[in-house]
Design an enzyme around this catalytic site. Structure first.
Site, PDB file in Angstrom:
ATOM      1  N   ASP A  67       0.588  -1.012  -0.394  1.00 60.54           N
ATOM      2  CA  ASP A  67       0.141   0.007   0.429  1.00 60.54           C
ATOM      3  C   ASP A  67       0.783   1.364   0.046  1.00 60.54           C
ATOM      4  O   ASP A  67       1.150   1.241   1.073  1.00 60.54           O
ATOM      5  CB  ASP A  67      -1.117  -0.334   0.928  1.00 60.54           C
ATOM      6  N   VAL A  68       0.864   1.773  -1.378  1.00 60.59           N
ATOM      7  CA  VAL A  68       2.343   3.025  -0.977  1.00 60.59           C
ATOM      8  C   VAL A  68       1.428   3.977  -0.431  1.00 60.59           C
ATOM      9  O   VAL A  68       2.015   5.154   0.175  1.00 60.59           O
ATOM     10  CB  VAL A  68       2.083   3.767  -2.592  1.00 60.59           C
ATOM     11  N   TYR A 159      -8.580  14.706  -8.233  1.00 58.71           N
ATOM     12  CA  TYR A 159      -8.081  13.449  -8.576  1.00 58.71           C
ATOM     13  C   TYR A 159      -6.749  14.447  -9.935  1.00 58.71           C
ATOM     14  O   TYR A 159      -5.773  14.859  -9.550  1.00 58.71           O
ATOM     15  CB  TYR A 159      -8.620  13.549  -9.874  1.00 58.71           C
ATOM     16  N   LYS A 163      -2.619  15.400 -10.013  1.00 62.28           N
ATOM     17  CA  LYS A 163      -2.288  14.788 -10.931  1.00 62.28           C
ATOM     18  C   LYS A 163      -1.606  16.175 -11.583  1.00 62.28           C
ATOM     19  O   LYS A 163      -0.203  16.208 -12.731  1.00 62.28           O
ATOM     20  CB  LYS A 163      -2.834  14.123 -12.463  1.00 62.28           C
TER      21      LYS A 163
HETATM   22  P1  NAD Z   1      -6.388   0.242 -12.664  1.00 60.44           P
HETATM   23  O1  NAD Z   1      -7.144   0.620 -11.921  1.00 60.44           O
HETATM   24  O2  NAD Z   1      -6.443  -0.228 -13.655  1.00 60.44           O
HETATM   25  O3  NAD Z   1      -4.875   0.459 -11.931  1.00 60.44           O
HETATM   26  C1  NAD Z   1      -4.268   1.052 -10.683  1.00 60.44           C
HETATM   27  C2  NAD Z   1      -3.554   0.182  -9.711  1.00 60.44           C
HETATM   28  O4  NAD Z   1      -3.537   0.634  -9.105  1.00 60.44           O
HETATM   29  C3  NAD Z   1      -4.460  -0.479  -9.187  1.00 60.44           C
HETATM   30  O5  NAD Z   1      -4.444  -2.391  -9.336  1.00 60.44           O
HETATM   31  C4  NAD Z   1      -4.740  -0.219  -8.034  1.00 60.44           C
HETATM   32  O6  NAD Z   1      -4.763  -1.614  -6.815  1.00 60.44           O
HETATM   33  C5  NAD Z   1      -3.689   0.122  -7.466  1.00 60.44           C
HETATM   34  N1  NAD Z   1      -3.111   0.738  -6.744  1.00 60.44           N
HETATM   35  C6  NAD Z   1      -4.792   1.552  -5.911  1.00 60.44           C
HETATM   36  N2  NAD Z   1      -4.746   2.045  -4.687  1.00 60.44           N
HETATM   37  C7  NAD Z   1      -3.022   1.956  -3.947  1.00 60.44           C
HETATM   38  C8  NAD Z   1      -2.034   1.520  -2.721  1.00 60.44           C
HETATM   39  N3  NAD Z   1      -2.595   2.523  -2.001  1.00 60.44           N
HETATM   40  N4  NAD Z   1      -0.995   0.923  -2.866  1.00 60.44           N
HETATM   41  C9  NAD Z   1      -0.604   0.171  -4.153  1.00 60.44           C
HETATM   42  N5  NAD Z   1      -1.392   0.020  -5.470  1.00 60.44           N
HETATM   43  C10 NAD Z   1      -2.518   0.766  -5.550  1.00 60.44           C
HETATM   44  O7  NAD Z   1      -6.114   1.783 -13.026  1.00 60.44           O
HETATM   45  P2  NAD Z   1      -4.929   2.473 -14.549  1.00 60.44           P
HETATM   46  O8  NAD Z   1      -6.172   3.167 -15.524  1.00 60.44           O
HETATM   47  O9  NAD Z   1      -4.477   1.550 -15.147  1.00 60.44           O
HETATM   48  O10 NAD Z   1      -3.977   4.029 -13.648  1.00 60.44           O
HETATM   49  C11 NAD Z   1      -3.138   3.749 -13.432  1.00 60.44           C
HETATM   50  C12 NAD Z   1      -2.957   4.894 -13.660  1.00 60.44           C
HETATM   51  O11 NAD Z   1      -2.862   5.750 -14.796  1.00 60.44           O
HETATM   52  C13 NAD Z   1      -3.175   6.309 -12.187  1.00 60.44           C
HETATM   53  O12 NAD Z   1      -2.596   7.058 -11.583  1.00 60.44           O
HETATM   54  C14 NAD Z   1      -4.653   6.697 -13.824  1.00 60.44           C
HETATM   55  O13 NAD Z   1      -4.593   8.112 -12.160  1.00 60.44           O
HETATM   56  C15 NAD Z   1      -3.530   6.569 -14.296  1.00 60.44           C
HETATM   57  N6  NAD Z   1      -4.018   7.657 -15.412  1.00 60.44           N
HETATM   58  C16 NAD Z   1      -5.251   6.790 -16.374  1.00 60.44           C
HETATM   59  C17 NAD Z   1      -5.950   6.964 -17.281  1.00 60.44           C
HETATM   60  C18 NAD Z   1      -6.660   6.007 -17.809  1.00 60.44           C
HETATM   61  O14 NAD Z   1      -8.011   6.317 -18.394  1.00 60.44           O
HETATM   62  N7  NAD Z   1      -7.467   5.037 -17.422  1.00 60.44           N
HETATM   63  C19 NAD Z   1      -6.148   8.475 -17.834  1.00 60.44           C
HETATM   64  C20 NAD Z   1      -4.974   9.179 -17.047  1.00 60.44           C
HETATM   65  C21 NAD Z   1      -4.523   8.756 -15.904  1.00 60.44           C
END
Ligand code: NAD
Length: 262
Positions: A67-68, A159, A163
């Protein structure tokens, strides 16, 4: 796969590697021979990623539930990764949480939940890795930002704060660590086809089609689109790149942002 992009053999920690973009980053790095520590709050997701790396690429991958937000535990987790893989020369911070929250209902808990994962953990992960990063030639860090690093989103104050805050952290860390030869950059994704996006923005076929229509390249991004950018920024091919970002958004920012959908 032999790949000029890799810094061969240099281990990398990937947070959020149990799903979506983090999983794709861990796999892309392993594909070019980099040992990876696969961290996620979801230990089973992390283990599944590590298994897929072992099965598909025959590469070492160490899965661990992390858990980060629990920053006091990061030194121990880094020490375990170092014992298993050797000194850590790279980080991808892809762990992230999203969620909308009307301003009238914003609580300290809701703010902290998003900020602690997306933003606060980022420099504290780097702090936990400093000794290793400084000692490793070509060390580099990548944070996964968003088009929300540039745009406002209605009802998503925490959010967008997290970011855009990552951008400031990236610039300051890059300057702070430049003399140590450690580069710090961000990849800023557009709308990427992951569980996070599908839980909300693209939850119905109609909304998904609207997102595709409003994206100049006509499709959602794939997690692999982000992973190849992160892999580049971590590699020696990007050895003169620091304190900046790579937008991987299908053209959304170029057209002035994403029109409102739904
Ligand atoms: P996702 O939900 O598929 O993956 C996110 C992962 O982070 C999950 O496996 C979750 O368990 C993990 N996580 C959450 N809280 C945590 C914690 N406290 N400690 C450790 N792990 C934790 O989402 P994603 O789309 O792959 O998102 C990854 C990154 O990309 C995020 O930072 C998100 O904001 C960013 N992002 C995603 C999108 C999109 O459209 N999917 C767009 C822009 C930015």
């Amino acid at each position: 796969m032999t790949d000029l992009l890799s810094s061969p053999g240099t281990p990398v920690i990937v947070t959020g590697a149990g799903s979506g973009i983090g999983r794709a980053c861990a796999r892309a790095l392993a594909e070019v021979g980099r040992p990876v520590a696969v961290w996620d709050l979801d230990g089973e997701g992390a283990a599944a990623t590590a298994r897929s790396i072992q099965d598909d690429f025959g590469q070492t991958a160490l899965a661990r539930a992390v858990d980060v937000r629990a920053t006091a535990e990061l030194d121990g987790a880094v020490a375990e990764a170092r014992r298993g893989l050797g000194p850590i020369g790279g980080l991808v911070h892809a762990a992230g949480v999203s969620g909308s929250c009307p301003i009238d209902e914003l609580t300290e808990e809701a703010w902290d939940f998003v900020l602690d994962v997306n933003l606060r953990a980022f420099p504290l992960l780097v702090r936990a890795l400093l000794g290793d990063l400084r000692a490793t030639a070509g060390a580099a860090v990548v944070g996964i930002g968003s088009i929300a690093s540039f745009l406002g989103y209605e009802h998503m104050v925490p959010y967008t704060a997290s970011k855009s805050g990552m951008m400031g952290v990236t610039r300051s860390l890059a300057l702070t660590l430049a003399g140590d030869g450690v580069r710090v950059n961000m990849v800023c994704p557009g709308n990427i086809d992951t569980p996070m996006l599908n839980a909300r923005a693209t939850a119905t076929p109609e909304r998904r089609a609207a997102f595709e229509r409003h994206t100049p390249l006509g499709r959602l991004g794939r997690p692999e689109d982000i992973a190849s950018a992160a892999r580049f920024l971590l590699s020696d091919q990007a050895s003169y790149v620091t304190g900046t970002y790579l937008l991987v958004d299908g053209g959304i920012i170029a057209q002035g942002g994403a029109p409102r959908v739904g």
